[in-house]
Design a protein around this motif. Structure first.
Motif, PDB file in Angstrom:
ATOM      1  N   ARG A  57      46.206  35.329  24.035  1.00  0.00           N
ATOM      2  CA  ARG A  57      46.797  36.490  24.696  1.00  0.00           C
ATOM      3  C   ARG A  57      46.106  37.745  24.197  1.00  0.00           C
ATOM      4  O   ARG A  57      45.573  37.770  23.091  1.00  0.00           O
ATOM      5  CB  ARG A  57      48.311  36.551  24.482  1.00  0.00           C
ATOM      6  CG  ARG A  57      48.799  36.473  23.065  1.00  0.00           C
ATOM      7  CD  ARG A  57      50.335  36.401  23.023  1.00  0.00           C
ATOM      8  NE  ARG A  57      50.832  35.188  23.662  1.00  0.00           N
ATOM      9  CZ  ARG A  57      51.506  35.180  24.804  1.00  0.00           C
ATOM     10  NH1 ARG A  57      51.795  36.317  25.427  1.00  0.00           N
ATOM     11  NH2 ARG A  57      51.928  34.054  25.324  1.00  0.00           N
ATOM     12  N   ILE A 104      44.084  35.288  39.140  1.00  0.00           N
ATOM     13  CA  ILE A 104      44.971  36.178  38.388  1.00  0.00           C
ATOM     14  C   ILE A 104      46.375  35.954  38.910  1.00  0.00           C
ATOM     15  O   ILE A 104      46.618  36.044  40.118  1.00  0.00           O
ATOM     16  CB  ILE A 104      44.562  37.654  38.534  1.00  0.00           C
ATOM     17  CG1 ILE A 104      43.149  37.883  37.976  1.00  0.00           C
ATOM     18  CG2 ILE A 104      45.564  38.566  37.797  1.00  0.00           C
ATOM     19  CD1 ILE A 104      42.626  39.297  38.165  1.00  0.00           C
ATOM     20  N   ASP A 105      47.273  35.630  37.991  1.00  0.00           N
ATOM     21  CA  ASP A 105      48.665  35.326  38.353  1.00  0.00           C
ATOM     22  C   ASP A 105      48.729  34.217  39.396  1.00  0.00           C
ATOM     23  O   ASP A 105      49.453  34.304  40.390  1.00  0.00           O
ATOM     24  CB  ASP A 105      49.380  36.592  38.852  1.00  0.00           C
ATOM     25  CG  ASP A 105      49.400  37.687  37.796  1.00  0.00           C
ATOM     26  OD1 ASP A 105      49.318  37.362  36.602  1.00  0.00           O
ATOM     27  OD2 ASP A 105      49.475  38.869  38.177  1.00  0.00           O
ATOM     28  N   ARG A 107      46.719  33.266  41.641  1.00  0.00           N
ATOM     29  CA  ARG A 107      46.157  33.577  42.947  1.00  0.00           C
ATOM     30  C   ARG A 107      44.647  33.734  42.807  1.00  0.00           C
ATOM     31  O   ARG A 107      44.181  34.493  41.956  1.00  0.00           O
ATOM     32  CB  ARG A 107      46.773  34.875  43.479  1.00  0.00           C
ATOM     33  CG  ARG A 107      46.142  35.391  44.766  1.00  0.00           C
ATOM     34  CD  ARG A 107      46.748  36.734  45.139  1.00  0.00           C
ATOM     35  NE  ARG A 107      45.992  37.405  46.176  1.00  0.00           N
ATOM     36  CZ  ARG A 107      46.150  38.675  46.522  1.00  0.00           C
ATOM     37  NH1 ARG A 107      47.076  39.399  45.914  1.00  0.00           N
ATOM     38  NH2 ARG A 107      45.418  39.221  47.469  1.00  0.00           N
ATOM     39  N   ILE A 160      44.776  44.351  41.209  1.00  0.00           N
ATOM     40  CA  ILE A 160      45.788  43.405  40.753  1.00  0.00           C
ATOM     41  C   ILE A 160      46.132  43.591  39.281  1.00  0.00           C
ATOM     42  O   ILE A 160      47.285  43.388  38.875  1.00  0.00           O
ATOM     43  CB  ILE A 160      45.316  41.969  41.038  1.00  0.00           C
ATOM     44  CG1 ILE A 160      45.310  41.737  42.547  1.00  0.00           C
ATOM     45  CG2 ILE A 160      46.198  40.937  40.351  1.00  0.00           C
ATOM     46  CD1 ILE A 160      44.819  40.397  42.964  1.00  0.00           C
ATOM     47  N   LEU A 161      45.155  43.973  38.466  1.00  0.00           N
ATOM     48  CA  LEU A 161      45.418  44.132  37.033  1.00  0.00           C
ATOM     49  C   LEU A 161      46.107  45.467  36.760  1.00  0.00           C
ATOM     50  O   LEU A 161      45.581  46.350  36.084  1.00  0.00           O
ATOM     51  CB  LEU A 161      44.115  44.008  36.241  1.00  0.00           C
ATOM     52  CG  LEU A 161      43.555  42.588  36.146  1.00  0.00           C
ATOM     53  CD1 LEU A 161      42.218  42.593  35.427  1.00  0.00           C
ATOM     54  CD2 LEU A 161      44.537  41.650  35.442  1.00  0.00           C
ATOM     55  N   THR A 162      47.310  45.598  37.292  1.00  0.00           N
ATOM     56  CA  THR A 162      48.142  46.773  37.047  1.00  0.00           C
ATOM     57  C   THR A 162      48.796  46.641  35.674  1.00  0.00           C
ATOM     58  O   THR A 162      48.805  45.554  35.064  1.00  0.00           O
ATOM     59  CB  THR A 162      49.221  46.886  38.124  1.00  0.00           C
ATOM     60  OG1 THR A 162      49.957  45.649  38.167  1.00  0.00           O
ATOM     61  CG2 THR A 162      48.598  47.138  39.489  1.00  0.00           C
ATOM     62  N   HIS A 166      50.022  39.758  32.897  1.00  0.00           N
ATOM     63  CA  HIS A 166      49.265  39.009  33.902  1.00  0.00           C
ATOM     64  C   HIS A 166      48.669  37.776  33.232  1.00  0.00           C
ATOM     65  O   HIS A 166      48.601  37.688  32.005  1.00  0.00           O
ATOM     66  CB  HIS A 166      48.147  39.854  34.504  1.00  0.00           C
ATOM     67  CG  HIS A 166      48.627  41.049  35.267  1.00  0.00           C
ATOM     68  ND1 HIS A 166      49.038  40.972  36.578  1.00  0.00           N
ATOM     69  CD2 HIS A 166      48.774  42.352  34.898  1.00  0.00           C
ATOM     70  CE1 HIS A 166      49.413  42.172  36.990  1.00  0.00           C
ATOM     71  NE2 HIS A 166      49.269  43.014  35.992  1.00  0.00           N
ATOM     72  N   TYR A 167      48.217  36.840  34.061  1.00  0.00           N
ATOM     73  CA  TYR A 167      47.558  35.647  33.536  1.00  0.00           C
ATOM     74  C   TYR A 167      46.215  35.476  34.230  1.00  0.00           C
ATOM     75  O   TYR A 167      46.137  35.397  35.465  1.00  0.00           O
ATOM     76  CB  TYR A 167      48.412  34.393  33.744  1.00  0.00           C
ATOM     77  CG  TYR A 167      47.845  33.182  33.037  1.00  0.00           C
ATOM     78  CD1 TYR A 167      47.925  33.069  31.656  1.00  0.00           C
ATOM     79  CD2 TYR A 167      47.206  32.165  33.749  1.00  0.00           C
ATOM     80  CE1 TYR A 167      47.400  31.969  30.991  1.00  0.00           C
ATOM     81  CE2 TYR A 167      46.677  31.059  33.102  1.00  0.00           C
ATOM     82  CZ  TYR A 167      46.786  30.978  31.719  1.00  0.00           C
ATOM     83  OH  TYR A 167      46.251  29.893  31.059  1.00  0.00           O
ATOM     84  N   LEU A 168      45.161  35.432  33.434  1.00  0.00           N
ATOM     85  CA  LEU A 168      43.784  35.269  33.921  1.00  0.00           C
ATOM     86  C   LEU A 168      43.355  33.820  33.686  1.00  0.00           C
ATOM     87  O   LEU A 168      43.501  33.298  32.579  1.00  0.00           O
ATOM     88  CB  LEU A 168      42.850  36.215  33.168  1.00  0.00           C
ATOM     89  CG  LEU A 168      41.356  36.094  33.435  1.00  0.00           C
ATOM     90  CD1 LEU A 168      41.017  36.733  34.773  1.00  0.00           C
ATOM     91  CD2 LEU A 168      40.552  36.750  32.330  1.00  0.00           C
ATOM     92  N   GLN A 196      48.280  41.485  28.576  1.00  0.00           N
ATOM     93  CA  GLN A 196      49.232  42.588  28.685  1.00  0.00           C
ATOM     94  C   GLN A 196      48.395  43.816  29.015  1.00  0.00           C
ATOM     95  O   GLN A 196      47.712  44.373  28.156  1.00  0.00           O
ATOM     96  CB  GLN A 196      50.018  42.792  27.379  1.00  0.00           C
ATOM     97  CG  GLN A 196      51.047  43.909  27.432  1.00  0.00           C
ATOM     98  CD  GLN A 196      52.157  43.640  28.447  1.00  0.00           C
ATOM     99  OE1 GLN A 196      52.612  42.502  28.592  1.00  0.00           O
ATOM    100  NE2 GLN A 196      52.599  44.671  29.138  1.00  0.00           N
ATOM    101  N   VAL A 197      48.412  44.205  30.276  1.00  0.00           N
ATOM    102  CA  VAL A 197      47.507  45.253  30.742  1.00  0.00           C
ATOM    103  C   VAL A 197      48.121  46.624  30.497  1.00  0.00           C
ATOM    104  O   VAL A 197      49.295  46.865  30.807  1.00  0.00           O
ATOM    105  CB  VAL A 197      47.190  45.066  32.245  1.00  0.00           C
ATOM    106  CG1 VAL A 197      46.309  46.197  32.752  1.00  0.00           C
ATOM    107  CG2 VAL A 197      46.515  43.710  32.470  1.00  0.00           C
TER     108      VAL A 197
END
Length: 276
Positions: A57, A104-105, A107, A160-162, A166-168, A196-197
């Motif tokens: 992480r 990402i997430d 998708r 998407i990376l707001t 998130h998960y990459l 954690q963006v």
């Protein structure tokens, strides 16, 4: 019975041996199984890597670096030879490469069939470990792996990376192009990273101090009024990585030095490369 045990030993050694990295720089990583992609907060040479350098992480900001190490059971060329058995080995380098896919997430965001030519042929023929930077804010050279990340961000990643969790997830496969058709091979490696963006920092000009410029020989300092809040906000944005590869802010007003700010360890005596 001894012959059976010997055959079993040789079989297991052949199978498991393919899972073990036996290059001089990577024997200390032999516990990592083939098929894995692991991530690091910054790039390190293989000989300097330790298993506890890998992360699951990461707090991802505008100033974050990011790197990955992929572990394969055999080099890329051997995968491509299975996709095109009739091809001469010399031609495989010209017809295929790695295929990278990023989710990402959960998708799918971006898939890239790397153009033939990079990485170098020697890497494709021999590498069972791919150790590459994705982001290097200070020493980045615009390599093929950094270019891939930039394309990912331009093709959906940026939106998407707001800020937030998130998960990459990333996969690597081989591909070859046969008669204008792309043929993709089996999975070579995969791995994920929880992010954690935090890419939208709050800039408080009240907490930012501007440098007081000193005069050069024959080049005095200006006493003219200026909008210091805007300069402080700009300084904060540069420090937070919103604006990248900026090493200085210099303002000259009526032939006099008014603002002089430096970043990334530079100062007024540093030689600056204008090619960036």
């Amino acid at each position: 019975m001894k012959n059976v045990l010997l055959i079993l030993y040789l079989f297991l050694n052949a199978v498991l041996g393919a899972q073990v990295r036996q290059t001089p720089d990577s024997r200390h990583l032999q516990a990592v199984p083939a098929g894995k992609i692991l991530f690091l907060p910054s790039f390190k040479n293989l000989k300097d890597l330790k298993e506890n350098d890998f992360i699951s992480r990461y707090v991802f900001t505008n100033t974050s670096d990011l790197s990955f190490v992929a572990f394969f059971d055999r080099p890329l060329t051997k995968y491509m030879a299975q996709l095109d058995p009739e091809a001469e080995k010399d031609s495989l380098f010209k017809t295929g490469n790695y295929q990278f896919t990023v989710w990402i997430d959960h998708r799918e965001i971006y898939r890239s069939n790397l153009l033939p030519g990079a990485p170098q042929r020697k890497v494709q023929d021999t590498a069972i470990i791919l150790n590459r930077p994705l982001i290097n804010n200070i020493n980045g050279q615009g390599s093929w792996s950094e270019s891939f990340w930039n394309r990912l961000m331009s093709n959906g990643g940026e939106n998407i990376l707001t800020d937030g969790p998130h998960y990459l997830y990333m996969e690597i496969r081989p591909y070859v192009k046969l008669k204008n058709q792309v043929k993709t091979g089996p999975l070579m490696a995969r791995g994920g990273l929880a992010l954690q963006v935090s890419r939208n920092p709050v800039i408080d000009p009240g907490k930012i101090t501007l440098n007081t410029p000193g005069p050069y020989d024959g080049f005095p300092v200006s006493s003219e009024p200026f909008d210091s809040i805007k300069i402080k906000r700009l300084k904060g944005l540069i420090r937070e990585g919103i604006f990248k590869r900026i090493n200085s802010i210099i303002v000259i007003n009526k032939g006099k030095l008014q603002v002089e700010e430096y970043f990334n360890g530079e100062d007024r005596n540093t030689l600056h490369d204008p090619r960036w």
